[in-house]
Design an enzyme around this catalytic site. Structure first.
Site, PDB file in Angstrom:
ATOM      1  CB  SER A  11      77.312  31.431  70.900  1.00 29.43           C
ATOM      2  OG  SER A  11      78.012  31.435  72.121  1.00 29.43           O
ATOM      3  CG  HIS A  50      75.291  35.049  74.160  1.00 28.50           C
ATOM      4  ND1 HIS A  50      76.405  35.551  73.523  1.00 28.50           N
ATOM      5  CD2 HIS A  50      75.383  33.688  74.057  1.00 28.50           C
ATOM      6  CE1 HIS A  50      77.144  34.544  73.066  1.00 28.50           C
ATOM      7  NE2 HIS A  50      76.546  33.406  73.375  1.00 28.50           N
ATOM      8  CG  ASP A  84      76.603  38.735  74.098  1.00 26.93           C
ATOM      9  OD1 ASP A  84      76.751  38.071  75.138  1.00 26.93           O
ATOM     10  OD2 ASP A  84      76.674  38.251  72.957  1.00 26.93           O
TER      11      ASP A  84
END
Length: 251
Positions: free
Chosen positions: A82, A229, A202
């Site tokens: 991320s 995610h 995601d």
């Protein structure tokens, strides 16, 4: 300044440096470590203001990069989840000769929606930050429940919530990184090997990102089906398989 601390796991000849995402800490790598420590020497990082480095203060991404460069070995492969992907792109952009490769998991060279580029609006990230500022643990809990695609895993929730709240200043710096950093041009021109591992479902990194990135001949890109995610917590075996193949090809 207090001394920056990190954990080293494994005795492999190749160094992996793991950088967590926004508002989390290094606990997110629990399953990745279990699958890779036999092959590599892993440097497990808590960014300034998080985890074991909770009381280390920085002002911007440049401060973070300086700390990481000083404390982490050269000739390493950097892996970011991320927000961590933006940080590993930043360090590779500034010090390309010291990086063997970068791996971005559930990340993007640019998180913000632009002309001809999929992403999310700045407002969404501002709202996430506002919610974390008001009630950090509730916000993280709600995020995990959504991104786990309704899988019930009380152990993981407890593990990921069992830490001190990050410093608000560090969370705010994370917001600034997400809103401002853009490595699309760097990804296009760099000679550093790059791998993106993305999730089909995601909501932070739209799946259209995969179809754009795979057109870039400089980038290896993988799209994991039915993954969100938090794919490093549920699709870790597939992720580790792709990591091993990628590293084997750049050795």
């Amino acid at each position: 300044m207090k001394k920056f601390r990190l954990k080293i796991i494994g005795n492999g000849k190749i160094n992996l440096i793991l950088i967590h995402g926004w508002a989390f800490d290094s606990n997110v790598w629990i399953y990745i470590i279990q699958n890779l420590y036999k092959y590599f020497k892993i440097y497990l990082i808590d960014l300034p203001g998080y985890g074991i480095n909770l009381n280390i203060t920085v002002n911007n991404i440049e401060d973070i990069i300086r700390i990481l460069k000083y404390n982490c070995p050269n000739n390493s492969i950097w892996i970011g989840w991320s927000l961590g992907g933006l940080i590993v792109n930043k360090i590779a952009n500034k010090f390309p000769k010291k990086i063997l490769g970068i791996i971005n998991i559930a990340s993007s060279p640019c998180f913000i929606k632009k002309i001809s580029w999929p992403g999310n609006s700045k407002k969404i990230f501002y709202n996430i930050y506002k919610n974390m500022k008001n009630n950090y643990f509730k916000t993280i809990k709600n995020f995990l429940e959504i991104q786990m695609l309704y899988k019930k895993n009380n152990f993981l929730k407890k593990k990921l919530l069992n830490h001190s709240q990050p410093k608000n200043k560090s969370i705010k710096i994370g917001l600034k990184i997400i809103l401002e950093e853009d490595f699309r041009k760097f990804n296009y021109y760099t000679s550093i090997p790059i791998l993106y591992i993305l999730g089909e479902y995601d909501s932070i990194i739209p799946n259209k990102t995969y179809f754009i990135l795979k057109e870039n001949k400089n980038i290896n890109c993988v799209n994991i089906q039915k993954a969100a995610h938090t794919l490093i917590l549920f699709n870790y075996e597939e992720i580790c398989s792709h990591i091993l193949i990628f590293i084997k090809n750049i050795k």
